[in-house]
Design a protein around this motif. Structure first.
Motif, PDB file in Angstrom:
ATOM      1  N   ARG A  56       0.826  -1.213   0.000  1.00 40.03           N
ATOM      2  CA  ARG A  56       0.000   0.000   0.000  1.00 40.03           C
ATOM      3  C   ARG A  56       0.864   1.269   0.000  1.00 40.03           C
ATOM      4  N   TYR A  57       1.926   1.226  -0.796  1.00 38.46           N
ATOM      5  CA  TYR A  57       2.797   2.384  -0.971  1.00 38.46           C
ATOM      6  C   TYR A  57       2.694   2.833  -2.418  1.00 38.46           C
ATOM      7  N   VAL A  58       2.408   4.122  -2.614  1.00 39.26           N
ATOM      8  CA  VAL A  58       2.267   4.687  -3.948  1.00 39.26           C
ATOM      9  C   VAL A  58       3.477   5.573  -4.218  1.00 39.26           C
ATOM     10  N   ALA A  59       4.305   5.181  -5.175  1.00 42.86           N
ATOM     11  CA  ALA A  59       5.507   5.944  -5.503  1.00 42.86           C
ATOM     12  C   ALA A  59       5.125   7.308  -6.074  1.00 42.86           C
ATOM     13  N   ALA A  60       6.083   8.224  -6.047  1.00 42.43           N
ATOM     14  CA  ALA A  60       5.817   9.611  -6.442  1.00 42.43           C
ATOM     15  C   ALA A  60       5.260   9.721  -7.852  1.00 42.43           C
ATOM     16  N   ALA A  61       5.819   8.936  -8.786  1.00 43.55           N
ATOM     17  CA  ALA A  61       5.372   9.034 -10.181  1.00 43.55           C
ATOM     18  C   ALA A  61       3.918   8.631 -10.332  1.00 43.55           C
ATOM     19  N   GLN A  62       3.478   7.640  -9.561  1.00 46.87           N
ATOM     20  CA  GLN A  62       2.084   7.202  -9.638  1.00 46.87           C
ATOM     21  C   GLN A  62       1.173   8.115  -8.826  1.00 46.87           C
ATOM     22  N   ALA A  63       1.658   8.570  -7.683  1.00 45.40           N
ATOM     23  CA  ALA A  63       0.818   9.383  -6.807  1.00 45.40           C
ATOM     24  C   ALA A  63       0.494  10.729  -7.438  1.00 45.40           C
ATOM     25  N   GLY A  64       1.468  11.352  -8.090  1.00 48.93           N
ATOM     26  CA  GLY A  64       1.255  12.694  -8.624  1.00 48.93           C
ATOM     27  C   GLY A  64       1.071  13.718  -7.530  1.00 48.93           C
ATOM     28  N   LEU A  65       1.463  13.340  -6.313  1.00 48.81           N
ATOM     29  CA  LEU A  65       1.339  14.212  -5.149  1.00 48.81           C
ATOM     30  C   LEU A  65       2.573  14.044  -4.275  1.00 48.81           C
ATOM     31  N   SER A  66       2.930  15.088  -3.548  1.00 49.17           N
ATOM     32  CA  SER A  66       3.979  15.017  -2.540  1.00 49.17           C
ATOM     33  C   SER A  66       3.343  15.156  -1.166  1.00 49.17           C
TER      34      SER A  66
END
Length: 621
Positions: free
Chosen positions: A139-149
């Motif tokens: 359940r970890y969303v990497a930065a490229a997929q999240a599109g959010l910081s």
């Protein structure tokens, strides 16, 4: 069934509230006096009171929505059996089963507006967020997929919302991809919403509530996979909403699918659980005959490849209760959690809940390693022994309560397979007793360390799901106090809130125990975190049972964002809705958005019927 047109305007909505579910208040108390009582007795009772093995028991049926009961008799699985009933007879049966006043007919609903022109299609250039249940249980969303910081979380605002019709709970894990958000609902509708505006690209009607997440898989034929409360698994074309196949996975009358299935390499791996703990409350019910399983299916056509039984042998007759009901065992060990893939070792990890009847055996409350090719057991590790329980144990002197009387500490949270520096891995397992266990996947699940994070309770401890970023494990704790089942809980020992563990040392890094903000006027409100949590770089997002969705910083647990969902909303369908407690599904994060369900009108929690979509304030809808 595929729906291609949406409704508009505002509609009156009848929902079963948390108070109704918990106490019966607001429901029709004297069901026996209803006109439908006679119709049910003459046409339905013989099968649904236990005489026909494949027919769900009445205590199970009453959890359905009235529309679902009517649909089953008019165009569903009970169409032939109900052919002699008039439309009004069917309405009266639904009223009797659900105890919802239907004198004015079924509740009216409004569906979302259907997308038009370019919004009706899908953007294949926008990636599927393959993080979370169905793909990766960390359940970890990497930065490229999240599109959010993490900084973006501080500026989140509501972009649009949808009020689910016929719902008092919203617990299907959303999926994001192709410019859309896919989600199921209590009345069985599965939606593909435009992520930007909330119009519907398509709506599919399943046979029952879709409690599982909707697993989005891209490819030559993009598809979504999900299960319903009636135990049926579905494959639907993600671009059109047309059914590819559907299949009931277990013929037991109380079998259900609650866990999100896993997709890997052309196969679907679906755990099967059950609601047999509910009819077991009837002292005359022969308890119990269900046993949990994992089914591997060909994702293209639904063909069964193999089946793994948590309890290898079939339940057998062991004796009779003091009331004269048959006792069967071993039984239970349902599979509530979404399975975890270990492609390198060729394994799938799954977990089980308690036994339903005595004797408790070695397969309950266990983690299993299953060979991905054959479905054979490779190893298993039992967390606690002697756990047999069903709903009869919540009643005084009910002979169907097993002699062990619980504690009902299931594994309902998916194991997390995480990487360590140097190439080693850990299998991290949360438990409803409030403990996190680190297991060695190379040594048949040998225990490496354990840390007690919460006190534990029937609804967690760790309930539905942890998350991990690097060497930081996020551990949500429920530790609910007001169980009202006769058990005395140590309120001072409760640790509801968010916690972080260093997975290298097996030590607690920080704790953010949530203060109770519920107030005396909200008896079904709790501060704990029952829902699964979701991480992105530098932060974790959690939906609480008090209706707040909160974001915490990885470094020290500082609160980055807090949104109270217990308020009135007007959805894109024009319906008034309201948020409530959050349990089961967690936040979906991807493509610059945070998507979360709010409402859990079940098991002494606050009802709600909202899908909420957030994005940073300075970004356009």
């Amino acid at each position: 069934m595929l729906l291609t047109a949406g409704g508009g305007g505002r509609a009156a909505e009848t929902v079963k509230s948390a108070e109704q579910f918990a106490t019966g208040k607001g429901l029709i108390a004297d069901r026996a006096s209803l006109p439908g009582a006679r119709i049910f007795a003459e046409n339905c009772a013989f099968c649904h009171n236990g005489s026909v093995p494949k027919a769900p028991h009445l205590q199970w049926l009453e959890m359905l929505q009235p529309q679902a009961v009517v649909d089953a008799m008019t165009k569903g699985v009970m169409r032939e059996q109900a052919a002699a009933l008039s439309p009004d007879d069917k309405l009266r049966v639904a009223e009797y089963i659900t105890r919802v006043d239907l004198r004015d007919g079924l509740p009216k609903i409004s569906l979302p507006p259907m997308c038009k022109d370019g919004a009706a299609g899908f953007d294949r250039s926008r990636p599927v967020v393959a993080a979370g249940w169905g793909h990766d249980t960390r359940r970890y969303v990497a930065a490229a997929q999240a599109g959010l910081s993490a900084d973006d979380l501080k500026r989140l605002e509501l972009k649009w919302s949808y009020a689910f019709p016929n719902a008092s709970k919203a617990r299907s894990q959303p999926s994001i991809g192709l410019g859309a958000v896919f989600v199921g609902s209590e009345d069985g509708r599965v939606y593909a919403f435009d992520l930007k505006t909330g119009c519907a690209k398509w709506i599919y009607q399943a046979a029952g509530e879709v409690r599982t997440g909707v697993v989005l898989v891209d490819g030559p034929t993009p598809s979504v996979y999900f299960g319903d409360i009636l135990g049926r698994l579905y494959a639907v074309d993600a671009l059109t909403g047309k059914e590819r196949w559907s299949k009931r996975l277990d013929e037991h009358p109380s079998a259900t699918i609650t866990a999100t299935p896993l997709y890997h390499d052309g196969r679907i791996y679906a755990p099967v659980s059950s609601l047999e703990v509910v009819p077991a409350a009837d002292p005359n019910y022969p308890c119990c005959t269900f046993r949990g399983s994992m089914v591997a299916l060909d994702a293209n056509d639904g063909r069964e490849v193999w089946r793994f039984w948590a309890i290898p042998e079939r339940p057998r007759l062991l004796g009779k209760t003091a009331a004269g009901a048959d006792i069967y065992g071993p039984s239970g060990a349902p599979m509530w959690l979404s399975p975890t893939l270990d492609a390198a070792r060729g394994l799938i990890y799954a977990g089980t809940g308690e036994n339903y009847s005595s004797p408790a055996d070695e397969n309950s409350d266990s983690i299993f390693a299953i060979d991905i090719a054959s479905g054979k057991r490779v190893w298993h590790r039992q967390t606690i022994t002697g756990d047999a329980w069903n709903v009869a144990c919540m009643m005084a002197d009910n002979p169907n309560c097993p002699t062990e009387k619980g504690p009902d500490f299931d594994h309902s949270s998916s194991p997390l397979l995480v990487d360590l520096p140097g190439g080693k891995q850990l299998l991290l397992v949360g438990h409803k007793n409030g403990t996190v266990y680190a297991l060695d996947p190379d040594k048949a699940g040998a225990l490496l360390w354990q840390v007690k994070v919460g006190r534990g309770s029937i609804q967690g401890g760790v309930h539905f799901g942890m998350a991990v970023e690097g060497t930081t494990l996020y551990v949500p704790i429920n530790d609910m106090n007001n169980l009202r089942d006769g058990k005395v809980m140590d309120a001072a020992a409760a640790r509801p809130g968010m916690h972080a563990v260093d997975i290298l040392a097996g030590k607690l890094l920080w704790s953010r125990v949530q203060a109770n903000v519920c107030g005396s006027d909200r008896p079904f409100c709790d501060p704990g975190i029952s829902a699964a949590v979701t991480a992105l770089p530098g932060a974790v997002v959690a939906g609480h049972l008090d209706g707040h969705v909160r974001a915490y910083a990885r470094k020290d647990g500082a609160l980055l964002w807090d949104f109270d969902t217990v308020r009135d909303f007007v959805g894109v369908n024009g319906m008034h809705g309201r948020g409530g407690g959050m349990s089961g599904a967690g936040a979906a994060i991807g493509d610059g958005h945070v998507v979360i369900n709010s409402g859990y009108g079940l098991y002494f929690h606050e009802p709600g019927n909202m899908l909420l979509v957030f994005g940073p304030a300075d970004k356009a809808r």
